[in-house]
Design a protein around this motif. Structure first.
Motif, PDB file in Angstrom:
ATOM      1  N   PHE A 117       4.420   0.209  11.288  1.00 39.15           N
ATOM      2  CA  PHE A 117       5.215   1.136  10.578  1.00 39.15           C
ATOM      3  C   PHE A 117       5.780   0.869   9.277  1.00 39.15           C
ATOM      4  O   PHE A 117       6.198  -0.412   9.067  1.00 39.15           O
ATOM      5  CB  PHE A 117       6.412   1.217  11.542  1.00 39.15           C
ATOM      6  CG  PHE A 117       7.712   2.125  10.986  1.00 39.15           C
ATOM      7  CD1 PHE A 117       7.855   3.446  11.500  1.00 39.15           C
ATOM      8  CD2 PHE A 117       8.696   1.299  10.556  1.00 39.15           C
ATOM      9  CE1 PHE A 117       8.746   4.152  11.049  1.00 39.15           C
ATOM     10  CE2 PHE A 117       9.913   2.374  10.014  1.00 39.15           C
ATOM     11  CZ  PHE A 117       9.719   3.566  10.282  1.00 39.15           C
ATOM     12  N   THR A 118       5.939   1.732   8.351  1.00 40.48           N
ATOM     13  CA  THR A 118       6.328   1.410   7.193  1.00 40.48           C
ATOM     14  C   THR A 118       7.092   2.760   6.705  1.00 40.48           C
ATOM     15  O   THR A 118       6.924   3.680   7.225  1.00 40.48           O
ATOM     16  CB  THR A 118       5.465   1.087   5.842  1.00 40.48           C
ATOM     17  OG1 THR A 118       4.474   2.281   5.645  1.00 40.48           O
ATOM     18  CG2 THR A 118       4.656  -0.017   5.973  1.00 40.48           C
ATOM     19  N   ASP A 119       8.220   2.416   5.752  1.00 44.55           N
ATOM     20  CA  ASP A 119       8.911   3.695   5.191  1.00 44.55           C
ATOM     21  C   ASP A 119       9.660   3.203   3.702  1.00 44.55           C
ATOM     22  O   ASP A 119       9.410   2.036   3.497  1.00 44.55           O
ATOM     23  CB  ASP A 119      10.083   4.020   6.226  1.00 44.55           C
ATOM     24  CG  ASP A 119      10.567   5.283   6.225  1.00 44.55           C
ATOM     25  OD1 ASP A 119      10.028   6.264   5.386  1.00 44.55           O
ATOM     26  OD2 ASP A 119      11.786   5.511   6.715  1.00 44.55           O
ATOM     27  N   LEU A 120      10.052   4.299   3.233  1.00 47.84           N
ATOM     28  CA  LEU A 120      10.668   3.945   1.831  1.00 47.84           C
ATOM     29  C   LEU A 120      12.233   4.512   2.021  1.00 47.84           C
ATOM     30  O   LEU A 120      12.520   5.461   2.558  1.00 47.84           O
ATOM     31  CB  LEU A 120       9.921   4.884   0.796  1.00 47.84           C
ATOM     32  CG  LEU A 120       8.590   4.317   0.556  1.00 47.84           C
ATOM     33  CD1 LEU A 120       8.047   5.204  -0.604  1.00 47.84           C
ATOM     34  CD2 LEU A 120       8.341   2.996   0.213  1.00 47.84           C
ATOM     35  N   SER A 121      13.228   3.383   1.255  1.00 47.09           N
ATOM     36  CA  SER A 121      14.416   4.126   1.284  1.00 47.09           C
ATOM     37  C   SER A 121      14.806   3.657  -0.153  1.00 47.09           C
ATOM     38  O   SER A 121      14.311   3.226  -0.819  1.00 47.09           O
ATOM     39  CB  SER A 121      15.280   3.203   2.210  1.00 47.09           C
ATOM     40  OG  SER A 121      15.125   1.726   1.686  1.00 47.09           O
TER      41      SER A 121
ATOM     42  N   GLU B 256       0.851  -1.182  -0.007  1.00 48.26           N
ATOM     43  CA  GLU B 256      -0.051  -0.036  -0.134  1.00 48.26           C
ATOM     44  C   GLU B 256       0.899   1.186  -0.152  1.00 48.26           C
ATOM     45  O   GLU B 256       0.375   2.330  -0.727  1.00 48.26           O
ATOM     46  CB  GLU B 256      -0.783   0.096   1.385  1.00 48.26           C
ATOM     47  CG  GLU B 256      -1.615   1.325   1.472  1.00 48.26           C
ATOM     48  CD  GLU B 256      -2.413   1.858   0.315  1.00 48.26           C
ATOM     49  OE1 GLU B 256      -2.638   2.884   0.302  1.00 48.26           O
ATOM     50  OE2 GLU B 256      -3.078   0.895  -0.482  1.00 48.26           O
ATOM     51  N   ARG B 257       2.032   1.169   0.622  1.00 48.60           N
ATOM     52  CA  ARG B 257       2.793   2.348   0.791  1.00 48.60           C
ATOM     53  C   ARG B 257       3.449   2.621  -0.493  1.00 48.60           C
ATOM     54  O   ARG B 257       3.572   3.919  -1.030  1.00 48.60           O
ATOM     55  CB  ARG B 257       3.875   2.257   1.742  1.00 48.60           C
ATOM     56  CG  ARG B 257       4.979   3.233   2.006  1.00 48.60           C
ATOM     57  CD  ARG B 257       4.199   4.532   2.876  1.00 48.60           C
ATOM     58  NE  ARG B 257       5.086   5.724   2.821  1.00 48.60           N
ATOM     59  CZ  ARG B 257       6.015   5.896   4.107  1.00 48.60           C
ATOM     60  NH1 ARG B 257       5.336   5.247   5.197  1.00 48.60           N
ATOM     61  NH2 ARG B 257       6.485   6.885   4.236  1.00 48.60           N
ATOM     62  N   ILE B 258       3.961   1.678  -1.160  1.00 50.36           N
ATOM     63  CA  ILE B 258       4.692   1.513  -2.352  1.00 50.36           C
ATOM     64  C   ILE B 258       3.615   2.235  -3.573  1.00 50.36           C
ATOM     65  O   ILE B 258       3.854   3.081  -4.166  1.00 50.36           O
ATOM     66  CB  ILE B 258       5.325   0.111  -2.968  1.00 50.36           C
ATOM     67  CG1 ILE B 258       6.316  -0.239  -2.197  1.00 50.36           C
ATOM     68  CG2 ILE B 258       5.515   0.246  -4.274  1.00 50.36           C
ATOM     69  CD1 ILE B 258       6.751  -1.516  -2.229  1.00 50.36           C
ATOM     70  N   VAL B 259       2.469   1.571  -3.548  1.00 44.30           N
ATOM     71  CA  VAL B 259       1.327   1.995  -4.456  1.00 44.30           C
ATOM     72  C   VAL B 259       0.980   3.443  -4.223  1.00 44.30           C
ATOM     73  O   VAL B 259       0.673   4.228  -5.203  1.00 44.30           O
ATOM     74  CB  VAL B 259       0.162   1.084  -4.518  1.00 44.30           C
ATOM     75  CG1 VAL B 259      -0.926   1.572  -5.586  1.00 44.30           C
ATOM     76  CG2 VAL B 259       0.795  -0.188  -5.322  1.00 44.30           C
ATOM     77  N   GLN B 260       0.853   3.796  -2.993  1.00 43.25           N
ATOM     78  CA  GLN B 260       0.422   5.201  -3.040  1.00 43.25           C
ATOM     79  C   GLN B 260       1.311   6.242  -3.348  1.00 43.25           C
ATOM     80  O   GLN B 260       1.043   7.195  -3.843  1.00 43.25           O
ATOM     81  CB  GLN B 260       0.143   5.408  -1.236  1.00 43.25           C
ATOM     82  CG  GLN B 260      -0.140   6.706  -0.628  1.00 43.25           C
ATOM     83  CD  GLN B 260      -0.217   6.763   0.565  1.00 43.25           C
ATOM     84  OE1 GLN B 260       0.828   6.386   1.424  1.00 43.25           O
ATOM     85  NE2 GLN B 260      -1.113   7.352   1.345  1.00 43.25           N
TER      86      GLN B 260
END
Length: 376
Positions: free
Chosen positions: A362-366, A154-158
């Motif tokens: 918790f999610t994050d992008l690197s 969901e974080r990636i697609v968002q």
């Protein structure tokens, strides 16, 4: 008569102590078991989880352990293969006599081992997988430290759709892990009235990506979301770049970010990985400062997301053990973990209850930068 009474009292005390003694618990030690790949194409995932857990346990033991007991970690290699995982977890429980399990790695291996864990009623903390099949149905003995693949995808697609990217393909491992990630991407896209423009698969522990590459590249996607381990994902990226593909690559955390960056070398720049733990290279977060300090004290100079996850798993398990009491049982460990309500470990919060064992969302992008360095 008093001698007989004393002997009877001693006998009853011995019998009571013997009856309540738990496997893996002595007066000065608690045995914890890990089943994970420490050999084969996914070895770095298991090894780095092990390093992170061991770094914390070493520091903990130097301070007297938990309620006077040191923690000893016993790891058995499953090669990231389900049948070997079953054998490994049985050996840990029946031969090594571990008290609890922690830091297992993988969806197919976790699913294969779960019936054994459940039947033996052994707590398992911090599975390195975000698969929903290991979260639903609810299992009293399994405690997740990380967010789910649904959260990550969901974080990636968002992120992608916010940037206007809609032509998204999925490269995934042809097993329960890959399909769990694919389902997450599809769910996130469906919520936005979209669907993958193409999909392609790779077999577990294989780097044969030719067929997947052909089926995906012909659709000219703007981005490819990858749900596999580091060697196959790196092989796909390198081959795609060699064919002139200029789109974006996104991976979920299980890929093993550091291992992926190493495999890719110069081809890694710009590859994005979703993460479920705090950025392990920045010291502004208290728990990251503790992690770095304990890693260095253990002789580990390399920091990465996987060992950070192992470190957090060890921290969570230890908090549960502290609350399990001076004479810990597997049931009291479960109760201790379930009492962790909104516990802040220093920038990473854990929240369990008797009905919820997913400790974090918790999610994050690197992103991989020049020289394989990570940016946040």
């Amino acid at each position: 008569m008093s001698l007989i009474k004393n002997l009877l009292a001693l006998s009853l005390a011995f019998t009571s102590a013997f009856a309540t003694a738990e496997p893996g618990v002595t007066d000065n030690e608690i045995l914890i078991g890990q089943f994970a790949a420490t050999s084969g194409p996914a070895a770095q995932l298991g090894l780095r989880m092990q390093v992170g857990m061991q770094a914390y346990f070493t520091a903990l033991n130097a301070q007297g352990g938990v309620n006077g007991r040191s923690i000893k970690l016993v790891t058995r290699d499953d090669g990231y293969e389900p049948d070997k995982a079953v054998a490994a977890v049985k050996a840990l429980i029946e031969q090594d006599k571990v008290f609890a399990l922690a830091g297992s790695v993988g969806t197919p291996t976790g699913l294969a081992a779960l019936p054994v864990v459940t039947a033996q009623q052994v707590p398992l903390v911090g599975m390195f997988t975000g698969a929903q099949a290991l979260r639903e149905p609810f299992n009293r003995h399994v405690f997740h430290v990380r967010a789910s693949y649904f959260d990550e995808t969901e974080r990636i697609v968002q992120h992608l759709t916010t940037l206007g990217v809609k032509k998204i393909a999925v490269f995934y491992q042809n097993d329960s892990y890959g399909k769990a990630g694919l389902e997450g991407v599809e769910r996130a896209l469906t919520q936005r009235q979209l669907k993958p423009v193409a999909t392609g698969t790779v077999e577990r522990n294989s780097v044969d990506t030719a067929a997947a590459l052909a089926s995906i590249l012909k659709t000219e996607p703007e981005a490819v979301v990858q749900i596999s381990a580091y060697k196959s994902c790196a092989a796909f990226i390198k081959q795609a770049r060699s064919k002139g593909y200029g789109g974006q690559f996104f991976n979920v955390s299980f890929v093993g970010a550091a291992a992926l960056a190493q495999e890719l070398g110069d081809a890694g720049q710009g590859v994005v990985i979703s993460q479920v733990v705090p950025f392990p290279f920045a010291t502004k977060t208290p728990v990251v400062r503790d992690y770095q300090q304990h890693m260095l004290a253990a002789g580990q100079k390399e920091f990465d997301f996987s060992s950070m996850e192992g470190y957090l798993t060890a921290r969570v398990l230890t908090e549960g053990l502290r609350r399990a009491g001076k004479t810990p049982t597997r049931d009291s460990l479960i109760s201790g973990l379930e009492s962790l309500r909104d516990v802040n470990l220093g920038g990473f919060a854990i929240n369990y209850s008797p009905k919820n064992h997913q400790g974090s969302n918790f999610t994050d992008l690197s992103i991989i930068g020049r020289g394989g360095k990570f940016m946040h």
